[in-house]
Motif scaffolding. Structure first.
Motif, PDB file in Angstrom:
ATOM      1  N   MET A 192       2.440  -6.400   9.492  1.00 21.44           N
ATOM      2  CA  MET A 192       1.307  -5.862   9.728  1.00 21.44           C
ATOM      3  C   MET A 192       1.139  -5.577   8.007  1.00 21.44           C
ATOM      4  SD  MET A 192       2.015  -1.938  10.738  1.00 21.44           S
ATOM      5  CE  MET A 192       0.351  -1.126  10.394  1.00 21.44           C
ATOM      6  N   VAL A 193      -0.559  -4.889   7.809  1.00 17.81           N
ATOM      7  CA  VAL A 193      -0.649  -4.427   6.699  1.00 17.81           C
ATOM      8  C   VAL A 193      -0.266  -3.267   6.346  1.00 17.81           C
ATOM      9  CG1 VAL A 193      -2.690  -4.578   5.251  1.00 17.81           C
ATOM     10  CG2 VAL A 193      -2.773  -6.505   6.817  1.00 17.81           C
ATOM     11  N   CYS A 194       0.447  -2.947   5.565  1.00 17.01           N
ATOM     12  CA  CYS A 194       0.525  -1.461   5.098  1.00 17.01           C
ATOM     13  C   CYS A 194      -0.143  -0.588   4.155  1.00 17.01           C
ATOM     14  CB  CYS A 194       2.280  -1.263   5.072  1.00 17.01           C
ATOM     15  SG  CYS A 194       2.429  -2.169   2.907  1.00 17.01           S
ATOM     16  N   ASP A 195       0.130   0.347   3.513  1.00 16.29           N
ATOM     17  CA  ASP A 195      -0.413   1.414   2.345  1.00 16.29           C
ATOM     18  C   ASP A 195      -0.148   0.760   0.987  1.00 16.29           C
ATOM     19  OD1 ASP A 195      -2.150   2.660   1.187  1.00 16.29           O
ATOM     20  OD2 ASP A 195      -0.545   4.815   1.984  1.00 16.29           O
ATOM     21  N   ASP A 196      -1.553   0.253   0.617  1.00 12.22           N
ATOM     22  CA  ASP A 196      -1.366  -0.259  -0.928  1.00 12.22           C
ATOM     23  C   ASP A 196      -0.231   0.653  -1.437  1.00 12.22           C
ATOM     24  OD1 ASP A 196      -4.890   0.519  -2.482  1.00 12.22           O
ATOM     25  OD2 ASP A 196      -2.891   1.729  -1.208  1.00 12.22           O
ATOM     26  N   ALA A 197       0.075   1.844  -1.562  1.00 13.82           N
ATOM     27  CA  ALA A 197       0.861   2.778  -2.537  1.00 13.82           C
ATOM     28  C   ALA A 197       2.485   1.737  -2.782  1.00 13.82           C
ATOM     29  CB  ALA A 197       1.172   3.613  -1.643  1.00 13.82           C
ATOM     30  N   CYS A 198       2.461   0.870  -2.953  1.00  5.38           N
ATOM     31  CA  CYS A 198       3.770   0.287  -3.336  1.00  5.38           C
ATOM     32  C   CYS A 198       4.757   0.710  -4.032  1.00  5.38           C
ATOM     33  CB  CYS A 198       3.395  -0.996  -4.492  1.00  5.38           C
ATOM     34  SG  CYS A 198       2.590  -0.663  -5.815  1.00  5.38           S
ATOM     35  N   GLY A 251      -1.075  -0.538  -5.436  1.00  4.79           N
ATOM     36  CA  GLY A 251      -1.238  -1.579  -5.858  1.00  4.79           C
ATOM     37  C   GLY A 251      -3.061  -1.847  -6.693  1.00  4.79           C
ATOM     38  N   ALA A 252      -2.876  -3.205  -7.131  1.00  4.93           N
ATOM     39  CA  ALA A 252      -4.257  -2.881  -8.268  1.00  4.93           C
ATOM     40  C   ALA A 252      -5.699  -3.607  -7.546  1.00  4.93           C
ATOM     41  CB  ALA A 252      -3.862  -3.993  -9.153  1.00  4.93           C
ATOM     42  N   SER A 253      -5.054  -4.882  -7.000  1.00  5.56           N
ATOM     43  CA  SER A 253      -6.478  -5.582  -6.786  1.00  5.56           C
ATOM     44  C   SER A 253      -6.139  -5.745  -5.001  1.00  5.56           C
ATOM     45  CB  SER A 253      -6.750  -6.895  -7.008  1.00  5.56           C
ATOM     46  OG  SER A 253      -6.010  -7.904  -8.053  1.00  5.56           O
ATOM     47  N   GLY A 254      -4.599  -6.423  -4.438  1.00  6.46           N
ATOM     48  CA  GLY A 254      -4.280  -7.097  -3.391  1.00  6.46           C
ATOM     49  C   GLY A 254      -3.793  -5.754  -2.495  1.00  6.46           C
ATOM     50  N   LEU A 255      -3.180  -6.530  -1.358  1.00 10.86           N
ATOM     51  CA  LEU A 255      -2.368  -5.505  -0.837  1.00 10.86           C
ATOM     52  C   LEU A 255      -0.817  -5.952  -0.262  1.00 10.86           C
ATOM     53  CD1 LEU A 255      -5.478  -5.638   2.422  1.00 10.86           C
ATOM     54  CD2 LEU A 255      -4.674  -3.641   1.453  1.00 10.86           C
ATOM     55  N   TYR A 256      -0.099  -4.772   0.078  1.00 10.15           N
ATOM     56  CA  TYR A 256       0.859  -5.238   0.713  1.00 10.15           C
ATOM     57  C   TYR A 256       0.928  -5.147   1.773  1.00 10.15           C
ATOM     58  CZ  TYR A 256       1.790  -4.908  -4.077  1.00 10.15           C
ATOM     59  OH  TYR A 256       1.943  -4.504  -5.375  1.00 10.15           O
ATOM     60  N   ILE A 257       2.039  -6.493   2.599  1.00 11.25           N
ATOM     61  CA  ILE A 257       2.167  -6.060   3.629  1.00 11.25           C
ATOM     62  C   ILE A 257       3.815  -6.291   4.513  1.00 11.25           C
ATOM     63  CG2 ILE A 257       0.510  -7.803   4.343  1.00 11.25           C
ATOM     64  CD1 ILE A 257       2.385 -10.509   4.465  1.00 11.25           C
ATOM     65  N   SER A 258       4.181  -5.663   5.632  1.00 10.98           N
ATOM     66  CA  SER A 258       5.612  -5.601   5.554  1.00 10.98           C
ATOM     67  C   SER A 258       6.051  -6.560   6.697  1.00 10.98           C
ATOM     68  CB  SER A 258       5.783  -3.885   5.739  1.00 10.98           C
ATOM     69  OG  SER A 258       4.791  -3.772   6.922  1.00 10.98           O
ATOM     70  N   GLY A 259       7.434  -7.046   6.397  1.00 12.38           N
ATOM     71  CA  GLY A 259       8.000  -8.386   7.420  1.00 12.38           C
ATOM     72  C   GLY A 259       9.472  -8.084   7.809  1.00 12.38           C
ATOM     73  N   THR A 260      10.308  -8.421   8.377  1.00 14.79           N
ATOM     74  CA  THR A 260      11.112  -8.186   8.616  1.00 14.79           C
ATOM     75  C   THR A 260      12.168  -9.071   8.516  1.00 14.79           C
ATOM     76  OG1 THR A 260      11.007  -6.073   9.852  1.00 14.79           O
ATOM     77  CG2 THR A 260      13.748  -7.517  10.276  1.00 14.79           C
TER      78      THR A 260
END
Length: 521
Positions: free
Chosen positions: A59-65, A353-362
């Motif tokens: 899923m797309v997670c929060d942009d706080a990386c 995050g600067a301009s993009g997004l962070y996603i998380s997987g397993t």
């Protein structure tokens, strides 16, 4: 992407046919064999893992990386960034006092040692349960109520002095100026008042006679009290209560006699409980539930230990130079004051995050050596079908309880979350569900030996097969690894492509063998 999905569907269809064929041929073996066990060349039922993609839901997670929280005792000596500053991966963020880090490392090592001792104890309990023999369930004995007298006994005298209000005390509740309550030998104290002393970590004196030279006194320290029901009423002075003349001058190290009595009672109760646990008998169902519960306890402590070990590893890496570096590109959104760090659990420093997004997987535990930071990952938005390319920026070293993995790893192993950065996240938003695929074909094919799972049996955690040994079946232990497509399992040792094995049901060790000529079992 659509072409890729068609291929996946075709593979799954072939596997379904393969599994069905395995079941049918097993029945053919059982009906046709007459004293001879059919064996087949391993090369006919084995494969190699040329399909090295790993798939999971994400899923797309929060942009706080990246978030930095100060642990107990850690002190920040220097901050290299300011709020709203843009940083690159590898830039310095802050530096710790190495001395405080060393203390944190020592504390974490002690925590791990304690968890290891606890884990050994929990495993010992589990082993004992596994070696316990169940007893037959006994029929329930009907409970016959005792005859009641015609007249009820009179209620005990409830008229006694109960100290329940802090306003009855003199003093401020400190070590130097404790609360002072004047009472009698028949006085009780309420649970509500004891809870108040506990919340305030206050010190109280309950005295009989003159407070400056009491005939008898009891010192109660709030920081040593447990929790009480507000309706509780506890008698203050029992036989053997410390009197003023017998009390030690070192009140800091002394313990109220009721606390000592409670501790001794608790210790005795715990010993009795341990003894009862050792002598307890179980029916088959009760034993099954007890083993299940104890297995969960072992897993919980093991997870705590692994998390603590991951924390220790991070602390030791920071101890090298005391500096924390940015893990990803981003913008500093929060930065604290080293002279006045936050005390409410909020982050000292946070990078978004600067301009993009962070996603998380397993990914599965057995794939940790294959997946690396910087590797690419493909993402498909379940709702729109749009595809994106991301780069893995972080892999957790703490196991997750996620069950969203359906790649090639052993489903019984642990799973670890990873974070990937998507530079152009057009039409993506936080919370979107994704199908994530990591392509590891560039790493080369897996040359390991994979055989059909139906040929491998497992008992008491040990996997084995039946293979031909000079014309007779031999029960052979094997070491297994990854699972492939849900139908094949990796054999790391105990079997080669040159061996012949039998379908492991309806056969026995030492049985004579014959080589299958028609490809059937």
């Amino acid at each position: 992407m659509k072409k890729k999905k068609r291929i996946k569907i075709i593979i799954i269809a072939v596997l379904v046919v393969a599994v069905a064929a395995g079941s049918i041929t097993g029945v053919v073996y059982y009906r046709n064999s007459k004293g001879l066990a059919s064996v087949m060349s391993v090369s006919m039922i084995s494969t190699t893992n040329d399909y090295t993609s790993m798939t999971s839901e994400g899923m797309v997670c929060d942009d706080a990386c990246q978030t930095i929280n100060l642990k107990d005792g850690q002190k920040v000596t220097e901050v290299y960034v300011t709020k709203d500053q843009q940083v690159k991966a590898g830039d310095k963020l802050l530096a710790y006092d190495v001395t405080s880090l060393l203390l944190s490392v020592e504390m974490k090592q002690l925590e791990i040692q304690s968890l290891e001792n606890q884990l050994a104890s929990e495993k010992q309990k589990l082993d004992k349960l596994k070696n316990t023999k169940p007893v037959e369930k006994q029929p329930e004995t009907p409970v016959i109520p005792e005859p009641q007298p015609d007249t009820q006994p009179s209620a005990p005298d409830e008229q006694h002095d109960v100290i329940s209000d802090l306003s009855e005390a003199k003093g401020s509740g400190t070590e130097v100026d404790p609360y002072v309550f004047t009472c009698t030998e028949a006085s009780y104290v309420s649970g509500e008042l004891l809870n108040t002393l506990s919340e305030k970590s206050a010190v109280a004196r309950f005295v009989i006679g003159d407070a400056s030279a009491p005939d008898m006194e009891l010192i109660v320290r709030g920081d040593r009290l447990g929790g009480y029901d507000e309706s509780d009423e506890i008698k203050l002075f029992l036989a053997g209560t410390t009197t003023a003349g017998d009390a030690s001058d070192d009140t800091e190290g002394s313990e109220p006699s009721d606390t000592k009595t409670d501790s001794a009672t608790e210790q005795t109760a715990q010993t009795e409980a341990d003894t009862a646990a050792e002598e307890k008998t179980y029916t088959a169902d009760e034993l099954k539930d007890a083993i299940k519960e104890q297995t969960r306890s072992v897993a919980d402590v093991d997870l705590q230990k692994r998390i603590a070990q991951a924390d220790l590893k991070e602390l030791q890496s920071e101890l090298e130079d005391g500096v924390v570096y940015a893990k990803k590109d981003g913008i500093v959104t929060t930065v604290g004051d080293p002279a006045n760090p936050p005390q409410d659990g909020t982050p000292f420093l946070q990078l978004s995050g600067a301009s993009g997004l962070y996603i998380s997987g397993t990914i599965g535990e057995l794939d940790l050596d294959t997946v690396k930071i910087g590797q690419s990952v493909s993402a498909v938005n379940y709702m729109t079908g749009d595809t994106y390319e991301g780069t893995i920026s972080e892999i957790s070293n703490v196991p997750s309880d996620s069950v969203n993995y359906y790649g090639d790893s052993n489903p019984n192993s642990s799973f670890y979350e990873y974070t990937a950065y998507i530079e152009n996240p057009q039409n993506l938003k936080k919370g979107d569900s994704l199908e994530l695929t990591i392509d590891t074909s560039s790493e080369g094919s897996d040359s390991g030996l994979y055989i059909d799972k139906s040929y491998v049996r497992t008992e008491n955690g040990q996997s084995y097969i039946y293979k031909d040994d000079n014309g007779k079946l031999k029960k052979q232990s094997v070491k297994t690894g990854k699972s492939l497509w849900g139908s094949y399992v990796e054999i790391k040792s105990g079997l080669t492509n040159d061996d012949y094995i039998a379908f492991p049901y309806g056969v026995r060790d030492g049985e004579k063998t014959k080589v299958s000529e028609d490809g059937m079992y």
